[in-house]
Structure formats: structure tokens, C-alpha cells
Design an enzyme around this catalytic site. Structure first.
Site, mmCIF file in Angstrom:
data_model
loop_
_atom_site.group_PDB
_atom_site.id
_atom_site.type_symbol
_atom_site.label_atom_id
_atom_site.label_comp_id
_atom_site.label_asym_id
_atom_site.label_seq_id
_atom_site.Cartn_x
_atom_site.Cartn_y
_atom_site.Cartn_z
ATOM 1 N N ARG A 61 63.322 28.866 49.428
ATOM 2 C CA ARG A 61 62.425 29.252 50.884
ATOM 3 C C ARG A 61 62.088 30.079 51.565
ATOM 4 O O ARG A 61 63.011 29.685 52.266
ATOM 5 C CB ARG A 61 61.129 28.163 50.767
ATOM 6 C CG ARG A 61 60.007 28.314 51.104
ATOM 7 C CD ARG A 61 58.748 27.769 50.756
ATOM 8 N NE ARG A 61 58.853 26.725 49.953
ATOM 9 C CZ ARG A 61 58.528 25.821 50.237
ATOM 10 N NH1 ARG A 61 57.276 26.331 51.870
ATOM 11 N NH2 ARG A 61 58.029 25.230 49.843
ATOM 12 N N SER A 92 28.179 66.444 52.899
ATOM 13 C CA SER A 92 29.016 66.942 54.204
ATOM 14 C C SER A 92 28.283 66.939 55.000
ATOM 15 O O SER A 92 26.827 66.974 54.688
ATOM 16 C CB SER A 92 29.691 68.449 54.061
ATOM 17 O OG SER A 92 30.554 69.186 55.005
#
Length: 404
Positions: free
Chosen positions: A313, A273
Site C-alpha cells: 500500500r 468580448s
């Protein structure tokens, strides 16, 4: 590297711009060689070394120019034709369209990811199988809806994790990564025309044979054009998601059982931490959970794109797939590496498990059942666990044997 996705370096070069560019060039090379070996283009084109024509710096150049045509293949083909010797320069990319190159390159890159994930899972399955067998008789509290429920063993819990990994392993090993070569509209019209001009009797059959040859060269599966049927992409997404689901489920247990007030498990190393030097956060589990949380929306994007793949497409749906699949694949590899490290170094605390079990009344179910026949509870509440563990370990043996 990704500053906001800690651990991104674990994915290495997989699915990077350089890797995808190399895959696109490999597709062009394999196709040109297939054409040459079939006599459709001059035989001297076979084995043309296109890879040596492109370097890592070209990826940035192609990325900058890709906006004009909507994909990087237009620029790549132009670059290769400028640099390739004759006659290869004139014949490369003939019969292909940009979608063929992008889709096949993505499948090629996905195959590399899948191969690594299968290896990761295989190792994790081995580690978990050992944990399951070792702790089959290590008693602990089973918790349901956050509350103590009935007695279980850590081996039974590990067996549950193991079954999730086996499901993910099955899905990955069954995954197909097919070549995609269909030409402009998925009909192989240009390929068939090329073959017809050579005077062959059945140009359609020749075009199919060309695709099979290129697929074999690339190590991909051969199949008809999938073009706007995007099942190969969504199947890959689902297989990747199966991995992060299984790993996330393990991490979810670890972050709970590693709480100091429970203390039944702890992670290896790390977990510092910035403000509390003595704090030991379950960072690996936290980062694995992050991936498990973020993966489903990415897979959902790919399914949405598949559903909206209109015409021959799509106008945007196809384009949305590329980086989404790349991101999902890399994050899955990262999570797999982190889970492998977590399992290899996971610390089991049987004394804490026994203490928590002794401090909790978990025989309510047994008493209720025993009262039906007017007898006191038996001591066989672990009776079925050995059988469940044996069944799971047998599944491990069979599945790994099938894929050995």
C-alpha cells in the site's frame, strides 16, 4: 461548478463527491450481497439497501473526517454500521480494506465517464464523417510549418481529424475497468478466512467466486487484485488523454483557420468580448485547447504515482491518484461536450478557401517533380485524396459496426 474552469457544469454529477460516495456505498452493498448469497454471512444480509442510509450531506461530514485515517472509507464504514439494521451492520465491509472500496468506486465512476465519452465520440465521428464526405472536393491550401504548402481539400483535413477521433474511440472501447478486491495486502487473506470458517473445501476458490459475483453486480471486469499494480488507473488516464489530444488537434486547426485574415472556418455563436462588442472569439476551440494542454500533466501524475507504488500500500502515491483522476475525467467530459458543439455548428467557408488557394503559389512540388521528366505539371494533385477519404470512411463503418 468551478469558476475558474468555464464549462465545468457540462460534466454534471460525474465524479463529484456525491457520486463517488454513492459508488463507495454501491461497492459495500455489492460485496455484502455476494457474501450473503455465497452463504459466508447470514443470507438475510443479501440485498441490504445501504444506499438509503447515506445522503448528499454525508459527503461533507466524511470529507472533514477523512484526514484522520487518510481516506473517507473509515468514516463511511462507521456511519453505515451505525445506521444499518442487524445483522447487516456487523457483516458489512468484512473481507475488504479501504483500498478495495476506493479503487473499485473510482473504477465504477470511471466507467460512467467512459460510457458518456464513447457516446460523445460516436456522435462526433458521425458528424465528421458527413463533413468529410460533403467536402471531399472543397479545395483549400494545406499549410505546413505555418506556411502554404500544397493544395488539399477540406474533406481531407476533416478526414485527418476523423482518424484522431477513431483512435480515441478504439482506446476507450477497449478500456477495462476492473474491480479491486484484495484485502489488506492484496492477498484476499481475510476473504479466504471468512470462507474457511464456513467449512467449505476450497476457501480460496470461494474467495475468487465472491469477487466475480461482486464484479458482475457492479458491471465491472473481474480480475485478480491489482493493488499496487496501477495499470487500470494509468490505462484510464491514457484513454482520457487520447480524447483530449484528438479534440485539441481539431481545436488547434479551428483557431488558426478562424482568424479573420484567413476566414476559412468559424465557430457557432458566442465568443463575445468584455470590451469589444463586435469581436467573435473562437471560445469553444480555446477551451478545448485549454483541456488538451492541462490533461497531459494530470496523466503524468498518475503514471508517476504508479511507478512509485511501493510495498503493498503506497505511502502517498496511491493517495495522489484519486483527485487527479477525478479532475482529468471531468475535464475530458467537458472538452468532449464542447467539441461536440463545435463540430455540430462548425461553419465552413469554401469561398474563402478558394480565394486563399488562388492567391498562393502551391504547385512548387508538382513543378519540381514534373521537371524531372521534362513535362509541365499535371492537374492530378488531388488524385490521392479521394482514396484516402474512402479508406477513412470505411474505417468509420467497420469500427462503429464492431461496437454497435
Amino acid at each position: 461548478m468551478n469558476l475558474l474552469w468555464p464549462g465545468d457544469q457540462r460534466a454534471g454529477a460525474l465524479m463529484t463527491d456525491a457520486a463517488l460516495l454513492a459508488a463507495m456505498v454501491a461497492v459495500e452493498s455489492a460485496w455484502l450481497t455476494a457474501l450473503a448469497e455465497a452463504g459466508v454471512v447470514p443470507p438475510v444480509c443479501a440485498g441490504a439497501d445501504l444506499a438509503c442510509l447515506v445522503g448528499p450531506r454525508d459527503a461533507e461530514f466524511l470529507a472533514a473526517g477523512a484526514e484522520d485515517g487518510g481516506n473517507p472509507v473509515l468514516g463511511l464504514v462507521g456511519l453505515l454500521r451505525e445506521r444499518a439494521p442487524a445483522p447487516a451492520a456487523a457483516w458489512l465491509h468484512r473481507g475488504l480494506t479501504s483500498q478495495d472500496v476506493v479503487d473499485t468506486a473510482l473504477m465504477l465512476a470511471t466507467r460512467s465517464v467512459v460510457d458518456l465519452l464513447v457516446a460523445q465520440l460516436s456522435q462526433q465521428i458521425s458528424v465528421l464523417a458527413t463533413l468529410t464526405a460533403t467536402h471531399r472536393g472543397t479545395p483549400m491550401v494545406a499549410r505546413t510549418l505555418t506556411q502554404p504548402a500544397v493544395p488539399t481539400t477540406f474533406g481531407a483535413k476533416a478526414a485527418g481529424w476523423l482518424r484522431g477521433l477513431l483512435d480515441a474511440y478504439r482506446q476507450l472501447t477497449a478500456l477495462a475497468t476492473p474491480i479491486q478486491i484484495g484485502g489488506a495486502a492484496g492477498t484476499r487473506a481475510a476473504i479466504t478466512e471468512l470462507a474457511a470458517l464456513t467449512g467449505v473445501r476450497d476457501p480460496g476458490e470461494v474467495s475468487a467466486r465472491l469477487v466475480r459475483a461482486a464484479a458482475t453486480s457492479l458491471g465491472l471486469d473481474a480480475r485478480p487484485p491489482w493493488h499496487t499494480t496501477r495499470t487500470p488507473v494509468t490505462a484510464a488516464a491514457d484513454a482520457l488523454l487520447g480524447c483530449t489530444d484528438a479534440w485539441g488537434r481539431i481545436a488547434a486547426d479551428v483557431v488558426v483557420l478562424a482568424r479573420p485574415e484567413i476566414g476559412e472556418l468559424s465557430e457557432p455563436g458566442g465568443g463575445g468580448s468584455s470590451t469589444m462588442p463586435d469581436k467573435h472569439n473562437p471560445v469553444l476551440s480555446i477551451l478545448i485547447r485549454r483541456a488538451a494542454i492541462a490533461a497531459p500533466p494530470l496523466a503524468a501524475t498518475l503514471h508517476t504515482a504508479a511507478a512509485l507504488a511501493n510495498d503493498e500500500r503506497p505511502d502517498g502515491a496511491w493517495h495522489a491518484e484519486w483527485d487527479t483522476l477525478r479532475t482529468l475525467a471531468r475535464r475530458t467530459v467537458v472538452a468532449g461536450s464542447q467539441c461536440g458543439e463545435l463540430l455540430a455548428g462548425l461553419q465552413i467557408h469554401p469561398e474563402a478557401m478558394a480565394r486563399n488557394l488562388a492567391a498562393t503559389d502551391v504547385l512548387g512540388e508538382q513543378r519540381a517533380i514534373a521537371s524531372l521528366v521534362g513535362k509541365p505539371p499535371s492537374s492530378t494533385y488531388f488524385g490521392a485524396i479521394d482514396l484516402l477519404i474512402d479508406e477513412t470512411l470505411e474505417h468509420v463503418r467497420l469500427i462503429l459496426k464492431e461496437n454497435s
